[in-house]
Design a protein around this motif. Structure first.
Motif, PDB file in Angstrom:
ATOM      1  N   PHE A  22      33.477  57.029  42.936  1.00  0.00           N
ATOM      2  CA  PHE A  22      32.075  57.458  42.933  1.00  0.00           C
ATOM      3  C   PHE A  22      31.537  57.589  41.512  1.00  0.00           C
ATOM      4  CE2 PHE A  22      33.979  61.679  42.403  1.00  0.00           C
ATOM      5  CZ  PHE A  22      33.032  62.378  41.663  1.00  0.00           C
ATOM      6  N   GLU A  23      30.230  57.379  41.426  1.00  0.00           N
ATOM      7  CA  GLU A  23      29.496  57.523  40.173  1.00  0.00           C
ATOM      8  C   GLU A  23      28.308  58.444  40.417  1.00  0.00           C
ATOM      9  OE1 GLU A  23      27.753  53.796  39.002  1.00  0.00           O
ATOM     10  OE2 GLU A  23      26.793  53.461  40.951  1.00  0.00           O
ATOM     11  N   VAL A  24      27.805  59.018  39.352  1.00  0.00           N
ATOM     12  CA  VAL A  24      26.627  59.868  39.428  1.00  0.00           C
ATOM     13  C   VAL A  24      25.542  59.239  38.564  1.00  0.00           C
ATOM     14  CG1 VAL A  24      25.647  62.155  38.996  1.00  0.00           C
ATOM     15  CG2 VAL A  24      28.031  61.934  39.758  1.00  0.00           C
ATOM     16  N   ILE A  25      24.366  59.036  39.151  1.00  0.00           N
ATOM     17  CA  ILE A  25      23.253  58.466  38.402  1.00  0.00           C
ATOM     18  C   ILE A  25      22.154  59.512  38.316  1.00  0.00           C
ATOM     19  CG2 ILE A  25      21.551  56.616  38.291  1.00  0.00           C
ATOM     20  CD1 ILE A  25      23.455  54.899  39.909  1.00  0.00           C
ATOM     21  N   LEU A  26      21.898  59.958  37.110  1.00  0.00           N
ATOM     22  CA  LEU A  26      20.874  60.971  36.875  1.00  0.00           C
ATOM     23  C   LEU A  26      19.611  60.287  36.348  1.00  0.00           C
ATOM     24  CD1 LEU A  26      19.892  63.897  36.629  1.00  0.00           C
ATOM     25  CD2 LEU A  26      20.947  63.974  34.354  1.00  0.00           C
ATOM     26  N   ALA A  27      18.551  60.322  37.152  1.00  0.00           N
ATOM     27  CA  ALA A  27      17.268  59.741  36.763  1.00  0.00           C
ATOM     28  C   ALA A  27      16.395  60.863  36.208  1.00  0.00           C
ATOM     29  CB  ALA A  27      16.599  59.071  37.955  1.00  0.00           C
ATOM     30  N   ASP A  28      16.296  60.920  34.901  1.00  0.00           N
ATOM     31  CA  ASP A  28      15.535  61.963  34.212  1.00  0.00           C
ATOM     32  C   ASP A  28      14.060  61.581  34.210  1.00  0.00           C
ATOM     33  OD1 ASP A  28      14.380  63.799  32.563  1.00  0.00           O
ATOM     34  OD2 ASP A  28      15.728  63.476  30.866  1.00  0.00           O
ATOM     35  N   ASP A  29      13.275  62.290  35.022  1.00  0.00           N
ATOM     36  CA  ASP A  29      11.849  61.997  35.171  1.00  0.00           C
ATOM     37  C   ASP A  29      11.043  62.556  33.997  1.00  0.00           C
ATOM     38  OD1 ASP A  29       9.375  61.281  36.168  1.00  0.00           O
ATOM     39  OD2 ASP A  29       9.320  62.848  37.696  1.00  0.00           O
ATOM     40  N   ASP A  30      11.345  61.990  32.802  1.00  0.00           N
ATOM     41  CA  ASP A  30      10.612  62.336  31.581  1.00  0.00           C
ATOM     42  C   ASP A  30      10.617  63.848  31.321  1.00  0.00           C
ATOM     43  OD1 ASP A  30       9.348  61.541  29.294  1.00  0.00           O
ATOM     44  OD2 ASP A  30       7.353  61.413  30.171  1.00  0.00           O
ATOM     45  N   SER A  31      11.806  64.449  31.419  1.00  0.00           N
ATOM     46  CA  SER A  31      11.925  65.895  31.212  1.00  0.00           C
ATOM     47  C   SER A  31      11.610  66.279  29.772  1.00  0.00           C
ATOM     48  CB  SER A  31      13.345  66.361  31.562  1.00  0.00           C
ATOM     49  OG  SER A  31      13.616  66.182  32.924  1.00  0.00           O
ATOM     50  N   GLU A  32      11.185  67.524  29.627  1.00  0.00           N
ATOM     51  CA  GLU A  32      10.851  68.059  28.307  1.00  0.00           C
ATOM     52  C   GLU A  32      11.812  69.169  27.898  1.00  0.00           C
ATOM     53  OE1 GLU A  32       6.907  69.260  29.203  1.00  0.00           O
ATOM     54  OE2 GLU A  32       6.031  67.273  28.866  1.00  0.00           O
ATOM     55  N   ASP A  33      12.927  69.295  28.629  1.00  0.00           N
ATOM     56  CA  ASP A  33      13.920  70.308  28.293  1.00  0.00           C
ATOM     57  C   ASP A  33      15.221  69.640  27.841  1.00  0.00           C
ATOM     58  OD1 ASP A  33      14.886  69.271  30.615  1.00  0.00           O
ATOM     59  OD2 ASP A  33      14.888  71.136  31.764  1.00  0.00           O
ATOM     60  N   GLU A  34      16.342  70.296  28.014  1.00  0.00           N
ATOM     61  CA  GLU A  34      17.623  69.797  27.511  1.00  0.00           C
ATOM     62  C   GLU A  34      18.408  69.001  28.567  1.00  0.00           C
ATOM     63  OE1 GLU A  34      16.771  73.182  27.277  1.00  0.00           O
ATOM     64  OE2 GLU A  34      15.859  72.728  25.323  1.00  0.00           O
ATOM     65  N   THR A  35      17.704  68.345  29.481  1.00  0.00           N
ATOM     66  CA  THR A  35      18.377  67.584  30.541  1.00  0.00           C
ATOM     67  C   THR A  35      19.338  66.544  29.964  1.00  0.00           C
ATOM     68  OG1 THR A  35      16.577  67.891  32.138  1.00  0.00           O
ATOM     69  CG2 THR A  35      18.008  65.975  32.464  1.00  0.00           C
TER      70      THR A  35
END
Length: 389
Positions: A75-88
């Protein structure tokens, strides 16, 4: 004129009462005779997460994923960061260094699309390599058995598995009124939805705990047919797959149950439920049977309240009838969903609030009065695009 309105109201309420009774009988029968079928085949999985400014919550979720009992090479994890403004991004890198097979995607251009979350999820799925797509929200907490439990239900004929999600309340007694209401409302709603699955009806789900075949996602065109809708990346996707003939089931195992963070105010809950109920009007074309069920229940809830102005004795009878039916439906499977006797003591309070709350949020939802991640529905675009559903 008064008598005509009264008779019309009686017909509508009777429709809701009959629907409730039929569902009660079918659900009880379904729960008693439902037997899940498991697969022991190990499949490749892509966990997709869309996140915007969720760095604080994301750490708990990624820690859970790092400690899954499923083979890490599968398994893999795909994190789609929706233009976050924090420390994601920093949180993502931290867990990449810790050994989690995580792929970080920075999604931009959210101002150019109506539903940024759908765009983020779609980009994540198109990047995915796994046979199974497993989705959850960044503010959720999943058990270490989550992936293995969800995958175990993918027999060769199953294309989507819906799961249970509940709010995280460490101490029920210390929870606020709105949090208790949300928690019980979540649970009772899920019992009803799960009952539908036991009789072969896949009517709804939530993206906090949802798995489906990547090939099925491609086959229905991804989110292309519902991209004009601000929300509904879960329930409307389910309807697209259902209409294509794909088999959809529910995971009743506690080893798959997910926790989500509770809301903090009535304003947040009203906005959330208005967003959920906004999808009701689209079910008329997606799934007429489900729309009829929703309409019938609305007649029972709304009609029972309106009946107070015509005949209060009949209104009280309707209320008593509803209480009896709901207790039959809810008490039979409640232990499966972690609803203790202490939590069920809140039922009378829930019933009073829900009778008015549901009507209120349904009205707001039908007029698309809600905000999601800083976005408001484009009513004109929705109206035009809905003709093409």
């Amino acid at each position: 004129m008064y008598n005509i309105l009264f008779y019309i109201l009686c017909v509508l309420v009777s429709t809701g009462c009959i629907t409730y009774l039929v569902l009660c009988i079918r659900f009880v029968y379904g729960f008693k005779h439902y037997k899940p079928v498991f697969s022991f085949k190990k499949r490749t999985v892509s966990v997709v997460i869309a996140a915007r400014n969720e760095a604080k919550n994301l750490q708990d979720l990624l820690l859970c994923l790092l400690n899954q009992d499923y083979p890490s090479e599968l398994f893999e994890v795909i994190l789609a960061d929706d233009d976050s403004e924090d420390e994601t991004a920093e949180v993502a890198n931290k867990y990449i260094e810790a050994g989690l097979n995580l792929h970080y995607l920075k999604i931009t251009g959210r101002e150019n699309v109506l539903s940024p979350k759908k765009k983020a999820l779609e980009d994540a799925v198109y990047t995915a390599q796994g046979e199974i797509i497993l989705s959850t929200d960044a503010d959720c907490i999943v058990p270490t058995t989550w992936i293995s439990s969800m995958v175990s239900l993918f027999t060769d004929d199953v294309s989507m598995v819906a799961g249970y999600s509940r709010t995280l309340l460490p101490d029920w007694k210390k929870a606020s009124l709105v949090q208790k209401y949300e928690h019980l409302d979540y649970a009772l709603s899920y019992i009803a939805l799960a009952g539908c699955y036991t009789i072969g009806k896949s009517w709804a789900c939530v993206g906090q705990n949802l798995a489906y075949r990547r090939s099925a996602f491609y086959d229905v065109g991804g989110f292309s047919k519902i991209k004009h809708l601000l929300s509904g990346d879960d329930v409307n996707l389910l309807q697209l797959m259902r209409n294509k003939g794909y088999k959809i089931i529910f995971n009743f195992s506690p080893s798959s149950f997910v926790y989500t963070q509770p809301i903090q105010s009535w304003k947040q809950l009203i906005n959330k439920r208005s967003r959920w109920t906004s999808n009701m009007k689209y079910q008329l074309k997606f799934n007429p049977e489900f729309y009829f069920i929703l309409f019938s229940l609305a007649c029972l809830y709304w009609g029972g309240l309106i009946m107070l102005f015509f005949n209060y004795k009949l209104a009280l009878f309707i209320l008593a009838y509803r209480i009896i039916i709901e207790n039959i439906i809810f008490n039979f499977p409640r232990s499966r969903f972690g609803i203790t006797k202490e939590i069920m003591k809140f039922y009378p309070v829930w019933l009073i609030i829900q009778s008015f709350f549901l009507v209120f949020t349904m009205i707001l939802g039908q007029f698309n009065i809600f905000v999601w991640h800083g976005k408001r529905p484009n009513n004109k675009r929705n109206k035009n695009a809905n003709r093409n559903l």
